[in-house]
Design an enzyme around this catalytic site. Structure first.
Site, mmCIF file in Angstrom:
data_model
loop_
_atom_site.group_PDB
_atom_site.id
_atom_site.type_symbol
_atom_site.label_atom_id
_atom_site.label_comp_id
_atom_site.label_asym_id
_atom_site.label_seq_id
_atom_site.Cartn_x
_atom_site.Cartn_y
_atom_site.Cartn_z
ATOM 1 N N HIS A 159 0.816 -1.210 0.000
ATOM 2 C CA HIS A 159 0.000 0.000 0.000
ATOM 3 C C HIS A 159 0.849 1.259 0.000
ATOM 4 O O HIS A 159 0.508 2.247 -0.639
ATOM 5 C CB HIS A 159 -0.898 0.014 1.249
ATOM 6 N N GLU B 109 -1.552 -16.834 -24.460
ATOM 7 C CA GLU B 109 -0.506 -16.915 -23.430
ATOM 8 C C GLU B 109 0.137 -18.295 -23.377
ATOM 9 O O GLU B 109 0.883 -18.605 -22.462
ATOM 10 C CB GLU B 109 -1.017 -16.463 -22.063
ATOM 11 N N CYS C 56 -2.115 -7.498 -23.042
ATOM 12 C CA CYS C 56 -2.408 -7.117 -21.656
ATOM 13 C C CYS C 56 -1.334 -7.592 -20.694
ATOM 14 O O CYS C 56 -1.430 -7.376 -19.493
ATOM 15 C CB CYS C 56 -3.783 -7.604 -21.239
HETATM 16 C C1 PEP Z 1 -0.380 -12.592 -18.686
HETATM 17 O O1 PEP Z 1 -0.154 -13.784 -18.480
HETATM 18 O O2 PEP Z 1 0.328 -11.862 -19.408
HETATM 19 C C2 PEP Z 1 -1.533 -11.945 -18.034
HETATM 20 C C3 PEP Z 1 -1.888 -10.715 -18.330
HETATM 21 O O3 PEP Z 1 -2.202 -12.669 -17.103
HETATM 22 P P1 PEP Z 1 -1.731 -12.851 -15.582
HETATM 23 O O4 PEP Z 1 -0.570 -11.953 -15.344
HETATM 24 O O5 PEP Z 1 -2.933 -12.517 -14.762
HETATM 25 O O6 PEP Z 1 -1.381 -14.304 -15.566
HETATM 26 MG MG MG Z 2 -1.672 -15.065 -17.576
#
Ligand code: PEP
Ligand code: MG
Length: 567
Positions: free
Chosen positions: A187, A429, A500
């Site tokens: 935090h 992924e 992402c």
């Molecule tokens: C990723 O694997 O890049 C992703 C965005 O998912 P997480 O980090 O939640 O596994």
């Molecule tokens: Mg992931």
């Protein structure tokens, strides 16, 4: 003599100031037993301390978003009957005095929370510690030190800073801080990021290395603090501080602009969020939408699988907050390193390669359908899209679509509203999804590349293993080729690819990813303006030429070197 110490980067930026050594008032707890006749009075003292603290937390006048979040988190913990009942029981049954009962309860809670293998929930341990200090001060009648009263231009050094310590900080007095303890996601780090001041954590024993009053430079970009810097070094850093100020001002202007390259390619710059609070910050930071809403938190913070209604309320609120802007919600990605108190995961040798995410959802369709229904109902309120994690074969995706179709039928029969054009995409992924991208694209509406896992699985390098962290590189040509292949397949089919994973937040890689053809960057809120700024100043055509040439390079080090130079 000038000395330099390294720490974990918690918040970027550079500041030159004077050290203020912050020592917490240490309280000695008396362990003598109380007489039975004192039980009621001791319980009342604890209740008064809790009520008093809650009243203080209710006064959020002048507090920023992050501080309000912390106040709410503390109120929730204080109002949990288990917390006060445990203290009361120690007083009434074991005749412990109120300070001792409080101290023991806090230690127990901290112990429980610290053992949970989840960064977010681990953070509750520091909240409990913080609550413990505040309540103890109240029981003892001690006035805690107030960081808003220290001199302007101070760099605060402390063993640790609790959220309450930081809640009074303002940017004029405290221009940076460094602590012995704490992690990147604590935090205190988040507060530093919201205040936009440099901060370092996990510095081990920095608090015993300073006396207070020394001149110092804190460099959050490099992760160092320099004590007693030479005049030359100060002059050098003064230039950097000036550049930083100019950059901040520029980014402030850019954040709400559209990210269009100078040769006309429009790119979405969205945010990664885990809850509604994150979304508020993302919107403030100028996001074009949300490219990844990780729904795990909703499940992890609950003591049961969240019901359709509970989920619907959250998804609907987020959808409405974004209006026309896209909100990509990822279905449950639990398992691997993320567990649930109320669900027995099988014991596995390789949980990251095990029963998780879509695998669990398709095995337990009851859990999956509840979430899909909540998502589909919320889709009636805005631009919601569904995203499926960890897909490795077409069958998994087809089954997901079948379930969605069945729900649509049921909704149609019962007159339940949903978006008939609801888009469903997948996360890329796994190497399997990369190799099969040309097939997947026939069924999905979009791809979003999760580089955190894609790099881990492509390189066979555990993303959390410090022994081999040198090998974990998104700049490995194998990863770059995977990214390129996926983007190309989506474009051939007239569809789009986003990213992402953390790589999208790595501003050093923005031009490279633009050149590979990425259509959407879903980044940490703090990075949105910088990504937009780079895109606006770049030419897609030129970056494409640069990226294509890079794909031919053999080593990750050389790729990264070239990228650095190119920027
Ligand atoms: C990723 O694997 O890049 C992703 C965005 O998912 P997480 O980090 O939640 O596994
Ligand atoms: Mg992931």
């Amino acid at each position: 003599m000038t000395t330099e110490y390294k720490g974990i980067k918690a918040s970027n930026g550079i500041a030159i100031g004077t050290i203020y050594l912050f020592n917490r008032v240490e309280v000695v707890v008396d362990d003598s037993k109380i007489d039975e006749s004192m039980v009621d009075d001791e319980k009342k003292r604890v209740k008064a301390a809790i009520d008093d603290y809650i009243n203080e937390l209710n006064d959020t006048n002048g507090a920023n978003e992050a501080q309000i979040n912390i106040a709410n988190a503390h109120k929730e913990l204080l109002q949990d009957p288990y917390f006060s009942d445990t203290i009361d029981a120690k007083i009434a049954k074991e005749f412990k005095n109120s300070e001792l009962a409080l101290n023991e309860t806090i230690n127990e809670m901290v112990e429980i929370m610290s053992q949970i293998d989840d960064e977010y929930l681990k953070e509750r341990a520091s909240d409990y510690k913080d609550i413990g200090y505040q309540l103890m001060y109240k029981l003892k009648g001690i006035k805690p030190k107030d960081l808003s009263l220290i001199e302007k231009g101070s760099i605060v050094i402390s063993k640790e800073l609790t959220p309450s310590d930081t809640s009074n900080m303002n940017k004029e007095n405290v221009i940076g801080f460094a602590t012995d303890l704490g992690g990147k996601t604590s935090h205190t780090s988040i507060i530093a990021q919201t205040l936009d001041i440099p901060a370092l954590v996990g510095m081990q024993d920095i608090s015993s290395k300073v006396k207070g009053g020394e001149k110092a430079i804190i460099d959050g970009d490099e992760g160092i603090i320099i004590l007693d810097p030479s005049d030359d070094l100060i002059a050098e850093y003064e230039i950097k501080v000036k550049e930083q100020k100019e950059k901040r001002e520029r980014l402030q202007e850019v954040k709400d602009k559209e990210a269009i390259t100078n040769d006309g390619k429009k790119v979405e710059v969205s945010a990664n969020i885990g809850n509604i609070e994150d979304l508020k910050i993302a919107i403030n930071n100028g996001c074009d939408g949300v490219g990844l809403f990780r729904t795990e938190l909703l499940y992890m913070e609950s003591d049961h699988f969240p019901t359709e209604e509970e989920q619907f309320e959250v998804y609907k609120e987020a959808t409405q907050m974004l209006g026309e802007k896209p909100l990509i919600i990822r279905t449950l990605d639990i398992g691997g390193d993320k567990g649930l108190d109320y669900f027995n995961f099988p014991v596995e040798d390789n949980p990251f390669l095990g029963y998780r995410a879509i695998r669990l959802c398709l095995d337990r369709e009851d859990i999956f359908i509840t979430q899909l229904k909540a998502l589909m109902r919320a889709s009636a309120f805005g631009n919601l899209k569904i995203m499926i994690p960890m897909i490795i074969n077409i069958t998994e995706f087809k089954r997901t679509l079948e379930l969605i179709d069945e729900i649509k039928k049921e909704f149609d029969e019962n007159g339940v509203d949903y978006n008939k054009d609801l888009e469903v995409g997948i996360m890329i992924e796994t190497p399997a999804s990369v190799f099969m991208a040309d097939k997947f694209i026939k069924y999905v509406d979009f791809f979003s590349i999760g580089t955190n896992d894609l790099s881990q699985y492509t390189l066979a390098v555990d993303r959390g293993n410090e022994n081999i962290s040198e090998l974990y590189s998104n700049y490995n040509p194998a990863v770059l080729r995977a990214i390129k292949r996926v983007i190309d397949e989506s474009h051939k089919a007239g569809k789009w690819t986003g990213m992402c994973g953390q790589f999208a937040s790595d501003t050093q890689a923005t031009k490279l990813l633009l050149g590979l053809g990425l259509d959407e960057f879903s980044a940490s809120s703090a990075k949105i303006a910088e990504v937009k700024d780079t895109i606006i100043k770049s030419s897609q055509k030129e970056e494409e030429e640069f990226a294509n040439a890079l794909l031919d390079i053999e080593s990750p080090e050389e790729v990264e070197e070239k990228v650095k130079k190119h920027n």
